[in-house]
Design an enzyme around this catalytic site. Structure first.
Site, mmCIF file in Angstrom:
data_model
loop_
_atom_site.group_PDB
_atom_site.id
_atom_site.type_symbol
_atom_site.label_atom_id
_atom_site.label_comp_id
_atom_site.label_asym_id
_atom_site.label_seq_id
_atom_site.Cartn_x
_atom_site.Cartn_y
_atom_site.Cartn_z
ATOM 1 N N SER A 288 0.827 -1.223 0.000
ATOM 2 C CA SER A 288 0.000 0.000 0.000
ATOM 3 C C SER A 288 0.856 1.266 0.000
ATOM 4 O O SER A 288 0.555 2.225 -0.714
ATOM 5 C CB SER A 288 -0.963 0.005 1.188
ATOM 6 O OG SER A 288 -0.302 -0.276 2.395
ATOM 7 N N HIS B 32 -1.932 -8.927 1.948
ATOM 8 C CA HIS B 32 -1.634 -7.657 2.640
ATOM 9 C C HIS B 32 -2.792 -7.373 3.602
ATOM 10 O O HIS B 32 -3.092 -8.200 4.458
ATOM 11 C CB HIS B 32 -1.414 -6.582 1.572
ATOM 12 C CG HIS B 32 -0.855 -5.277 2.060
ATOM 13 N ND1 HIS B 32 -0.212 -5.124 3.264
ATOM 14 C CD2 HIS B 32 -0.834 -4.027 1.486
ATOM 15 C CE1 HIS B 32 0.168 -3.860 3.412
ATOM 16 N NE2 HIS B 32 -0.209 -3.175 2.350
ATOM 17 N N HIS C 123 5.643 -12.848 7.367
ATOM 18 C CA HIS C 123 5.867 -11.455 6.970
ATOM 19 C C HIS C 123 7.055 -11.381 6.018
ATOM 20 O O HIS C 123 7.982 -12.170 6.125
ATOM 21 C CB HIS C 123 6.133 -10.557 8.191
ATOM 22 C CG HIS C 123 5.879 -9.112 7.898
ATOM 23 N ND1 HIS C 123 6.838 -8.291 7.377
ATOM 24 C CD2 HIS C 123 4.751 -8.373 8.010
ATOM 25 C CE1 HIS C 123 6.326 -7.097 7.199
ATOM 26 N NE2 HIS C 123 5.054 -7.109 7.568
ATOM 27 N N ARG D 225 2.909 -4.958 16.772
ATOM 28 C CA ARG D 225 1.514 -4.499 16.624
ATOM 29 C C ARG D 225 0.559 -5.590 17.114
ATOM 30 O O ARG D 225 -0.518 -5.297 17.623
ATOM 31 C CB ARG D 225 1.226 -4.157 15.145
ATOM 32 C CG ARG D 225 2.124 -3.048 14.602
ATOM 33 C CD ARG D 225 1.935 -2.834 13.118
ATOM 34 N NE ARG D 225 2.280 -4.009 12.337
ATOM 35 C CZ ARG D 225 2.148 -4.114 11.025
ATOM 36 N NH1 ARG D 225 1.671 -3.090 10.332
ATOM 37 N NH2 ARG D 225 2.482 -5.216 10.381
ATOM 38 N N ASP E 293 -2.354 -8.609 11.650
ATOM 39 C CA ASP E 293 -3.713 -9.045 11.306
ATOM 40 C C ASP E 293 -4.182 -10.255 12.118
ATOM 41 O O ASP E 293 -5.371 -10.570 12.120
ATOM 42 C CB ASP E 293 -3.778 -9.370 9.810
ATOM 43 C CG ASP E 293 -3.411 -8.163 8.966
ATOM 44 O OD1 ASP E 293 -3.927 -7.076 9.252
ATOM 45 O OD2 ASP E 293 -2.587 -8.295 8.037
HETATM 46 N N1 HAX Z 1 1.039 -19.875 5.647
HETATM 47 C C1 HAX Z 1 1.432 -20.755 4.703
HETATM 48 N N2 HAX Z 1 2.484 -20.547 3.895
HETATM 49 C C2 HAX Z 1 3.190 -19.436 4.088
HETATM 50 C C3 HAX Z 1 2.876 -18.495 5.081
HETATM 51 C C4 HAX Z 1 1.736 -18.743 5.869
HETATM 52 N N3 HAX Z 1 1.324 -17.887 6.793
HETATM 53 N N4 HAX Z 1 3.779 -17.485 5.032
HETATM 54 C C5 HAX Z 1 4.635 -17.789 4.026
HETATM 55 N N5 HAX Z 1 4.278 -18.953 3.450
HETATM 56 C C6 HAX Z 1 4.892 -19.613 2.303
HETATM 57 C C7 HAX Z 1 4.838 -18.708 1.098
HETATM 58 O O1 HAX Z 1 3.548 -18.780 0.477
HETATM 59 C C8 HAX Z 1 5.964 -19.248 0.252
HETATM 60 O O2 HAX Z 1 5.512 -20.443 -0.332
HETATM 61 P P1 HAX Z 1 6.014 -20.896 -1.819
HETATM 62 O O3 HAX Z 1 7.497 -20.990 -1.734
HETATM 63 O O4 HAX Z 1 5.298 -22.192 -2.019
HETATM 64 O O5 HAX Z 1 5.559 -19.801 -2.746
HETATM 65 C C9 HAX Z 1 7.012 -19.623 1.314
HETATM 66 O O6 HAX Z 1 6.279 -19.804 2.536
HETATM 67 C C10 HAX Z 1 8.080 -18.575 1.532
HETATM 68 O O7 HAX Z 1 7.428 -17.338 1.829
HETATM 69 P P2 HAX Z 1 8.157 -16.232 2.747
HETATM 70 O O8 HAX Z 1 9.401 -15.824 2.037
HETATM 71 O O9 HAX Z 1 8.262 -16.722 4.135
HETATM 72 O O10 HAX Z 1 7.071 -15.091 2.754
HETATM 73 P P3 HAX Z 1 6.824 -13.931 1.671
HETATM 74 O O11 HAX Z 1 7.720 -12.797 2.011
HETATM 75 O O12 HAX Z 1 6.848 -14.446 0.291
HETATM 76 O O13 HAX Z 1 5.316 -13.540 1.976
HETATM 77 C C11 HAX Z 1 3.464 -13.014 3.364
HETATM 78 C C12 HAX Z 1 4.964 -12.811 3.132
HETATM 79 C C13 HAX Z 1 3.014 -12.093 4.466
HETATM 80 C C14 HAX Z 1 2.706 -12.643 2.093
HETATM 81 C C15 HAX Z 1 3.219 -14.486 3.753
HETATM 82 O O14 HAX Z 1 3.862 -14.766 4.964
HETATM 83 C C16 HAX Z 1 1.742 -14.848 3.848
HETATM 84 O O15 HAX Z 1 1.133 -15.169 2.816
HETATM 85 N N6 HAX Z 1 1.136 -14.779 5.075
HETATM 86 C C17 HAX Z 1 -0.273 -15.037 5.251
HETATM 87 C C18 HAX Z 1 -1.098 -13.833 4.815
HETATM 88 C C19 HAX Z 1 -0.916 -12.684 5.775
HETATM 89 O O16 HAX Z 1 -1.035 -12.828 6.983
HETATM 90 N N7 HAX Z 1 -0.660 -11.482 5.230
HETATM 91 C C20 HAX Z 1 -0.518 -10.249 6.037
HETATM 92 C C21 HAX Z 1 0.912 -9.807 6.179
HETATM 93 C C22 HAX Z 1 1.050 -8.540 6.982
HETATM 94 C C23 HAX Z 1 0.464 -7.391 6.245
HETATM 95 O O17 HAX Z 1 0.876 -6.933 5.209
HETATM 96 N N8 HAX Z 1 -0.639 -6.911 6.730
HETATM 97 O O18 HAX Z 1 -1.314 -5.998 6.062
#
Ligand code: HAX
Length: 441
Positions: free
Chosen positions: A241, A271, A318, A327, A373
């Site tokens: 964002s 996000h 994250h 947070r 979140d």
């Molecule tokens: N559950 C399952 N798998 C997860 C995971 C979770 N909570 N977090 C990461 N992974 C997976 C990723 O999907 C990725 O899988 P692939 O290799 O198969 O693609 C792998 O673990 C490596 O990911 P990472 O490097 O640890 O994490 P990223 O930086 O790529 O992504 C995210 C960060 C926040 C998007 C990710 O942890 C996620 O999808 N979390 C769940 C959704 C979430 O809570 N989002 C909110 C984040 C905070 C925010 O922005 N709030 O607004």
């Protein structure tokens, strides 16, 4: 009011002089290197942005102008009887870089009240959408409709000097922040409360008035809103964002267009939409088990099932953080102080105890800890806000503070249009071949 703008003018002119001097002396200094893997994984760790308002440390979490969340809960001005900071104070801190006095904060509250009138056509445009449109779609549509009010767009059209850009972006920023709670509350009351709208109460601060317009009069819900709107505001510049608002603003799209773009990014489930996904996931867990409190074993099974289905566990992980998000901790403390016992908050705590080792055991998730979140929805449910698909709008109202404060800085520093380079995989393959040939020489 004018004093805030004048104070900003002073700060911006100081920093501009410092940057000019620094670039003249050290502009050629190297900051680091990056790898091919980083390009394919969303530029993580590649420093490419200047964001003055906050900085994220992977282990410590966010610092707003150097202050951690616990420090801000202590130092920022509050209304009498409340332990939670006023978001007006956080905005002052983000913009000016100093902790405001009570009077500074009061001036902002009054200024935002003065600017808060939302033109009727904004509500008419929202009313044209089907009521089942997602609340974020309705919210962003309202912000886009409000773009008719942009002082920056009008001034640019008249023809202004680059030096004046920030002044109009400042005016739009102050007007937008004053108005977004009204638009957000309109969406809530339209979608869930039979179009029974509530007029603003000008005796209340920005956060409490938002709670009031949503229809929540509980003093602790007002406190929750003050805390919520403070901690969700800013998370340095690279998150979707913040980065989107900055990027779109770099083309000199006005703050209405830039904020709307940023909020469209916030509406993604990886996000800001994760806050609705967390509660949806918990409700489904409870439903699968026929209601009641699940055991830790049942939660563990549910997490494993979610992973096995190829889905993410919402609220965990994250892109930058590598520890529990402060947070999340601030919201846990709010629960312990104000609520003490609530089933959904207890489930959040149980997930916190069970999820990290399971996520860690996958061997690929870099951060097995909860993010902001993971907790927010449980607190909202406690106060009766069950409509979880609305939660990202609350996040968006708060995020406006951070991304718009940064946008004022972007224009005051004269940051140019953003245009990183991109390459094809073919280009990368050729590059690797050339490097290897060089090494084998
Ligand atoms: N559950 C399952 N798998 C997860 C995971 C979770 N909570 N977090 C990461 N992974 C997976 C990723 O999907 C990725 O899988 P692939 O290799 O198969 O693609 C792998 O673990 C490596 O990911 P990472 O490097 O640890 O994490 P990223 O930086 O790529 O992504 C995210 C960060 C926040 C998007 C990710 O942890 C996620 O999808 N979390 C769940 C959704 C979430 O809570 N989002 C909110 C984040 C905070 C925010 O922005 N709030 O607004």
């Amino acid at each position: 009011m004018e004093t805030l703008k004048n104070k900003f003018r002073e700060k911006a002119s100081q920093l501009n002089a410092e940057i000019k001097d620094m670039l003249a002396k050290h502009g050629n200094m190297k900051l680091g290197e990056y790898t091919i893997e980083q390009i394919y994984s969303g530029m993580k760790g590649v420093i490419g942005l200047i964001t003055e308002t906050s900085k994220l440390d992977p282990l410590e979490g966010i610092r707003f102008r150097g202050f951690s969340i616990p420090e801000l809960r202590q130092k920022l001005p509050k209304v009498k009887g409340s332990t939670e900071p006023l978001p007006e104070g956080l905005f002052y801190l983000l913009l000016i870089g100093e902790i405001p006095t009570e009077e500074d904060v009061k001036n902002i509250t009054i200024d935002w009240q003065r600017r808060s009138n939302v033109p009727k056509h904004v509500f008419d445009v929202i009313d044209e959408l089907p009521v089942n449109a997602h609340p974020m779609t309705q919210f962003v549509t309202g912000i886009m409709a409000m773009q008719t009010e942009s002082e920056f767009a009008k001034a640019y059209d008249r023809g202004i000097s680059k030096k004046e850009y920030w002044e109009y972006v400042y005016e739009d920023t102050m007007n937008l922040i004053a108005r977004v709670p009204r638009v957000a509350a309109y969406v809530y009351r339209r979608k869930y409360k039979n179009n029974q709208h509530i007029e603003p109460n000008y005796n209340l601060d920005w956060g409490a008035n938002f709670a009031h317009m949503l229809g929540y009069s509980d003093a602790n819900f007002q406190n929750l809103m003050r805390l919520y709107l403070t901690i969700h505001a800013d998370h340095e510049g690279g998150n979707v964002s913040a980065h989107t608002t900055h990027l779109v603003g770099s083309a000199l799209s006005d703050p209405y267009l830039s904020l709307a773009a940023g909020l469209n990014g916030l509406a993604g489930p990886l996000h800001g939409l994760a806050n609705q996904e967390v509660i949806k996931w918990i409700f489904q867990l409870k439903e699968n088990l026929g209601g009641g409190l699940p055991t830790k074993e049942q939660i563990a099974e549910y997490i494993k099932k979610t992973l096995a289905e190829g889905k993410v566990v919402p609220g965990y992980g994250h892109a930058v953080l590598r520890k529990t998000d402060p947070r999340f901790t601030a919201q846990q403390e709010f629960y312990r102080t104000y609520i003490k016992h609530d089933d959904i908050c207890e489930i959040v705590q149980m997930i916190y105890e069970v999820a990290p080792p399971i996520l860690e055991a996958t061997g690929k998730i870099k951060n097995p800890w909860p993010n902001v979140d993971a907790h927010s929805g449980a607190l909202l449910v406690h106060y009766g806000m069950f409509e979880y698909d609305y939660y990202t709008v609350l996040f968006g109202v708060s995020r406006a503070l951070g991304v718009l404060a940064s946008l004022v800085w972007d224009r005051a520093l004269g940051l140019p249009i953003e245009r990183p380079g991109s390459v094809t995989t073919e280009w990368i393959k050729n590059y690797i071949q050339k490097q290897l040939a060089e090494q084998n020489k």
